[in-house]
Design an enzyme around this catalytic site. Structure first.
Site, PDB file in Angstrom:
ATOM      1  CG  ASP A  61      -2.121   0.647   1.183  1.00 14.70           C
ATOM      2  OD1 ASP A  61      -2.282   1.518   0.854  1.00 14.70           O
ATOM      3  OD2 ASP A  61      -3.122  -0.255   0.811  1.00 14.70           O
TER       4      ASP A  61
ATOM      5  CG  HIS B  15      -5.164   3.958   1.046  1.00 16.33           C
ATOM      6  ND1 HIS B  15      -5.052   2.391   0.874  1.00 16.33           N
ATOM      7  CD2 HIS B  15      -6.718   4.278   0.508  1.00 16.33           C
ATOM      8  CE1 HIS B  15      -6.357   1.671   0.417  1.00 16.33           C
ATOM      9  NE2 HIS B  15      -7.416   2.638   0.575  1.00 16.33           N
TER      10      HIS B  15
ATOM     11  CB  SER C  62      -9.217  -0.014   0.941  1.00 13.28           C
ATOM     12  OG  SER C  62      -8.341  -0.068  -0.591  1.00 13.28           O
TER      13      SER C  62
END
Length: 433
Positions: free
Chosen positions: A183, A216, A373
């Protein structure tokens, strides 16, 4: 007679020199050389990846007494491969942006930039007819699958209440299960994540410093492994799991969760995850089918790694990968809790909570985040709990145990242990396939 002695001394010295060279310790990890143009969004459509077999990868050094491979640096490329790359670049007037050996599939990968005065289609077609080359592809771009929740009055997290997580944690917490998160990076100084990240690698470090943080990846890590019983914040689904943060994506908007990655950075990260022998690989991202990444994912599955990936909300040619790859457990964020299995291609898809998920963000903050996600991170955490209970689970057994997560009695599975349940689950799976 004197000459004979001198020859013997010279020969002895030569043999001693060879022994010393063989016995030298492995070099420190070599820095991967990457041209900053590789990360330039304006150039993305003119970047291609070329791979070819390299017989020098993992070759046993001649004269090694124990006949074992001695690694000389994680990114060490053979001289032969570099010469081939330079030759291809010269023949087609294309610029080498980076190159590295993909050890897990025995190939050398070169990233080239095609100049604006050349037809990229013609260059690719010519390369595909070159006997030196095994595969040519364009550079794919992938995006993460989350969006920030902005309502400041929405303060309650509900995604884990129905599971009775406290009861489950009295039995299992993900201990000794390793999860690699590919990520953006993760803020390892966050109070709820400090000490939770066992190892980090950055595969976009040579990108120019216009990245907008690691929002994120930090959000994904919080869902999986935020500390339990530390008197603040939230609790992760598998708080004692071993997290490895592999940074392959970079932010594109200040303060936002949007981030992108590409074929090159993802290949580096997946290859690293295979080398590290992780148990679970979390890919909370989506993009077009990618031949190079497909081969690496297939290798990871062959090595027994469970791959959890986000399923896009809509299916088109620019999304769906890698969640739709055979052997990958795809996760979608939906209001229902249906578990799907396609008996024709054995693609596994599970639904999990992904709306208004309270999780960690950089600089010690928290917020509500939505998207598949987060649903994928939810499933990765559950998978870690199940693998702690029985590490030898097959992919099909794990999938069918995950299907139980939407049932009220899911926590009973841990109090009884899966040993008595595996047989029943396996027989049901056999009927469905």
């Amino acid at each position: 007679m004197m000459l004979n002695i001198q020859m013997r001394i010279s020969l002895l010295f030569f043999l001693l020199l060879i022994v010393m060279l063989v016995a030298l310790p492995a070099k420190a990890e070599q820095k991967l050389s990457v041209d900053s143009q590789l990360f330039d969004a304006k150039q993305a459509g003119r970047i291609i990846l070329v791979t070819y077999a390299d017989k020098h990868i993992n070759r046993i050094p001649i004269g090694a007494a124990d006949q074992t491979y001695r690694q000389r640096g994680s990114y060490s490329s053979s001289t032969w491969s570099k010469r081939v790359a330079a030759s291809i670049g010269g023949d087609y007037k294309i610029k080498v942006l980076s190159q590295w050996p993909i050890k897990e599939i025995g190939e050398h990968c070169v990233v080239f930039l095609v100049s604006e005065d050349q037809s990229i289609v013609e260059v690719i077609n010519a390369l595909r007819n070159d006997s030196r080359i095994d595969n040519v592809q364009t550079m794919s771009t992938f995006k993460v699958m989350a969006s920030k929740y902005n309502d400041p009055y929405y303060r309650f997290q509900t995604n884990i209440h129905s599971m009775d997580l406290a009861k489950i944690h009295s039995q299992v917490t993900g201990k000794n299960v390793t999860i690699a998160i590919i990520d953006t990076g993760v803020d390892a100084t966050h109070p709820d994540l400090e000490g939770q990240i066992r190892q980090s690698k950055d595969f976009v470090a040579q990108k120019s410093s216009d990245s907008f943080g690691d929002n994120h990846g930090t959000a994904i890590a919080g869902v999986i492994a935020a500390k339990a019983n530390n008197g603040q914040g939230i609790v992760g689904i598998a708080p004692d799991s071993h997290l490895i943060a592999l940074k392959a994506c970079w932010g594109i908007k200040a303060g936002g969760l949007e981030a992108i990655c590409n074929s090159f950075t993802l290949a580096l990260a997946i290859n690293a995850a295979i080398e590290m022998k992780v148990d679970i690989l979390n890919l909370s991202l989506t993009g077009p089918h990618d031949p190079l990444l497909s081969r690496l994912i297939e290798k990871a599955i062959q090595r027994g790694i469970f791959i959890i990936a986000s399923q896009p909300d809509s299916e088109d040619e620019k999304s769906g990968f890698p969640a739709q790859e055979p052997g990958v457990i795809g996760v979608r964020s939906l209001s229902d809790s249906d578990i799907h299995l396609s008996p024709e291609d054995h693609i596994l898809v599970v639904s999990a909570p992904g709306e208004d998920i309270l999780t960690t963000l950089p600089k010690g903050t928290y917020d509500f985040v939505s998207g598949s996600s987060l649903a994928a991170a939810h499933v990765s955490g559950l998978a870690a709990l199940l693998l702690q209970l029985k590490h030898s689970l097959t992919k099909q057994e794990l999938f069918n145990l995950l299907a139980k997560a939407n049932e009220p009695a899911f926590d009973a599975l841990f109090s009884k242990g899966p040993q008595s349940n595996i047989g029943k689950i396996r027989s049901k799976a056999d009927k469905r396939i």
